[in-house]
Motif scaffolding. Structure first.
Motif, PDB file in Angstrom:
ATOM      1  N   ALA A 140       0.824  -1.209   0.000  1.00 52.46           N
ATOM      2  CA  ALA A 140       0.000   0.000   0.000  1.00 52.46           C
ATOM      3  C   ALA A 140       0.859   1.260   0.000  1.00 52.46           C
ATOM      4  N   ILE A 141       1.951   1.222   0.725  1.00 49.85           N
ATOM      5  CA  ILE A 141       2.866   2.370   0.736  1.00 49.85           C
ATOM      6  C   ILE A 141       3.453   2.580  -0.658  1.00 49.85           C
ATOM      7  N   ALA A 142       3.886   1.499  -1.281  1.00 49.32           N
ATOM      8  CA  ALA A 142       4.495   1.596  -2.611  1.00 49.32           C
ATOM      9  C   ALA A 142       3.498   2.121  -3.641  1.00 49.32           C
ATOM     10  N   ARG A 143       2.232   1.740  -3.495  1.00 46.30           N
ATOM     11  CA  ARG A 143       1.207   2.155  -4.456  1.00 46.30           C
ATOM     12  C   ARG A 143       0.481   3.437  -4.032  1.00 46.30           C
ATOM     13  N   LYS A 144       0.876   3.987  -2.901  1.00 46.76           N
ATOM     14  CA  LYS A 144       0.274   5.217  -2.377  1.00 46.76           C
ATOM     15  C   LYS A 144      -1.234   5.047  -2.193  1.00 46.76           C
ATOM     16  N   ASP A 145      -1.601   3.978  -1.508  1.00 43.95           N
ATOM     17  CA  ASP A 145      -3.014   3.631  -1.382  1.00 43.95           C
ATOM     18  C   ASP A 145      -3.389   3.398   0.079  1.00 43.95           C
ATOM     19  N   PRO A 146      -3.783   4.455   0.812  1.00 43.68           N
ATOM     20  CA  PRO A 146      -4.124   4.291   2.230  1.00 43.68           C
ATOM     21  C   PRO A 146      -5.413   3.507   2.452  1.00 43.68           C
ATOM     22  N   LYS A 147      -6.202   3.316   1.377  1.00 43.86           N
ATOM     23  CA  LYS A 147      -7.443   2.542   1.490  1.00 43.86           C
ATOM     24  C   LYS A 147      -7.297   1.186   0.798  1.00 43.86           C
ATOM     25  N   SER A 148      -6.116   0.656   0.841  1.00 48.33           N
ATOM     26  CA  SER A 148      -5.791  -0.605   0.183  1.00 48.33           C
ATOM     27  C   SER A 148      -6.760  -1.726   0.556  1.00 48.33           C
ATOM     28  N   ALA A 149      -7.291  -2.410  -0.458  1.00 50.60           N
ATOM     29  CA  ALA A 149      -8.179  -3.549  -0.220  1.00 50.60           C
ATOM     30  C   ALA A 149      -7.417  -4.702   0.416  1.00 50.60           C
ATOM     31  N   ALA A 150      -6.137  -4.840   0.078  1.00 48.23           N
ATOM     32  CA  ALA A 150      -5.332  -5.912   0.655  1.00 48.23           C
ATOM     33  C   ALA A 150      -5.100  -5.678   2.144  1.00 48.23           C
ATOM     34  N   VAL A 151      -4.846  -4.432   2.524  1.00 46.98           N
ATOM     35  CA  VAL A 151      -4.681  -4.106   3.936  1.00 46.98           C
ATOM     36  C   VAL A 151      -5.974  -4.395   4.687  1.00 46.98           C
ATOM     37  N   ALA A 152      -7.107  -3.990   4.131  1.00 46.64           N
ATOM     38  CA  ALA A 152      -8.394  -4.231   4.777  1.00 46.64           C
ATOM     39  C   ALA A 152      -8.706  -5.722   4.861  1.00 46.64           C
ATOM     40  N   PHE A 153      -8.201  -6.507   3.930  1.00 52.82           N
ATOM     41  CA  PHE A 153      -8.430  -7.951   3.919  1.00 52.82           C
ATOM     42  C   PHE A 153      -7.755  -8.618   5.116  1.00 52.82           C
ATOM     43  N   TYR A 154      -6.565  -8.125   5.489  1.00 49.56           N
ATOM     44  CA  TYR A 154      -5.776  -8.759   6.550  1.00 49.56           C
ATOM     45  C   TYR A 154      -5.756  -7.975   7.858  1.00 49.56           C
ATOM     46  N   THR A 155      -6.521  -6.887   7.947  1.00 47.11           N
ATOM     47  CA  THR A 155      -6.447  -6.007   9.110  1.00 47.11           C
ATOM     48  C   THR A 155      -7.843  -5.584   9.538  1.00 47.11           C
ATOM     49  N   LYS A 156      -8.034  -5.304  10.827  1.00 46.53           N
ATOM     50  CA  LYS A 156      -9.344  -4.873  11.323  1.00 46.53           C
ATOM     51  C   LYS A 156      -9.177  -3.979  12.549  1.00 46.53           C
ATOM     52  N   ASP A 157     -10.266  -3.354  12.943  1.00 47.24           N
ATOM     53  CA  ASP A 157     -10.366  -2.616  14.201  1.00 47.24           C
ATOM     54  C   ASP A 157      -9.266  -1.567  14.344  1.00 47.24           C
ATOM     55  N   THR A 158      -8.679  -1.479  15.519  1.00 46.66           N
ATOM     56  CA  THR A 158      -7.661  -0.463  15.802  1.00 46.66           C
ATOM     57  C   THR A 158      -6.491  -0.544  14.842  1.00 46.66           C
ATOM     58  N   ALA A 159      -6.057  -1.751  14.542  1.00 43.77           N
ATOM     59  CA  ALA A 159      -4.917  -1.911  13.647  1.00 43.77           C
ATOM     60  C   ALA A 159      -5.209  -1.356  12.260  1.00 43.77           C
ATOM     61  N   LEU A 160      -6.431  -1.515  11.775  1.00 44.16           N
ATOM     62  CA  LEU A 160      -6.774  -1.007  10.448  1.00 44.16           C
ATOM     63  C   LEU A 160      -6.779   0.518  10.427  1.00 44.16           C
ATOM     64  N   VAL A 161      -7.334   1.143  11.451  1.00 41.80           N
ATOM     65  CA  VAL A 161      -7.360   2.605  11.531  1.00 41.80           C
ATOM     66  C   VAL A 161      -5.939   3.156  11.592  1.00 41.80           C
TER      67      VAL A 161
END
Length: 217
Positions: free
Chosen positions: A99-120
């Motif tokens: 997500a950092i490399a693609r400049k994408d703070p709303k990355s679907a991959a990040v949301a797939f593997y992350t939730k709650d406080t960690a996702l925010v």
């Protein structure tokens, strides 16, 4: 200081105490309700992997730049459920760098593997890289990885990260911010993972301690 440490960890580390005695192969998070990933009870025995675990085709494709190398040791424990937790933990970390490399703070991959406080916190941290015009480069090694299953069904994952060869890089100029290796190049992580209805172990909370003695060579 190596700026690669993830997920607004300075704030979390300031508000949550670290409860671990070592980062070696027999390290174990202490039973402390203030620690994410630990419910204050004893660890539950490992069970068979969930039948609802998603097929590889259902997982987001993550491709890191050639100069961003993430190494994960101890992936095959011999326990299928532990291996699944470690795999999804590694994919969470890879998704963040992607997500950092693609400049994408709303990355679907990040949301797939992350939730709650960690996702925010992760989304905020990725956005900070984007605002600063920075990305990540080099090699980060993750080792002494350990899974403890908890009474509430979650998993606590502890590990060390060697960031001595991992740096930030200016996106426009390509200049790498090379910093000397110090004790602060070694970071201890304690993370809580929860399995969703698709069988994915999502990172829910993270704390860290930079310069942790047991993680240093």
């Amino acid at each position: 200081m190596h700026a690669r440490t993830r997920v607004g960890l300075a704030l979390l580390a300031a508000t949550l105490s670290l409860a671990v005695t070592a980062c070696g192969s027999d390290a174990k998070p202490a039973a402390n309700p203030s620690i994410p990933g630990v419910d204050g009870g004893t660890a539950a025995p490992s069970a068979s992997p969930s039948s609802s675990a998603p097929a590889d085709a259902d997982r987001p494709k993550i491709t890191l730049p050639a100069d961003d190398v993430l190494v994960f040791e101890g992936e095959n424990t011999g326990d299928p459920k532990m291996d699944a937790v470690l795999r999804d933990n590694a994919e969470h970390i890879r998704a963040v760098d992607d997500a950092i490399a693609r400049k994408d703070p709303k990355s679907a991959a990040v949301a797939f593997y992350t939730k709650d406080t960690a996702l925010v916190d992760t989304s905020t941290w990725i956005n900070d890289f984007i605002k600063d015009g920075k990305t990540v480069t080099g090699t980060v090694r993750h080792f002494a990885r350990k899974v403890t299953f908890l009474k509430d069904g979650a998993a606590a994952v502890t590990y060390c990260a060697d960031e001595s060869k991992g740096f930030t890089k200016d996106v426009k100029t390509g200049k790498v911010d090379v910093t000397p290796a110090t004790k602060n190049s070694y970071v201890f992580y304690n993370e809580r993972l929860e399995q969703n209805d698709k069988g994915v172990w999502q990172t829910a909370k993270t704390i860290s301690e930079r310069g942790f003695q047991a993680c240093q060579p």
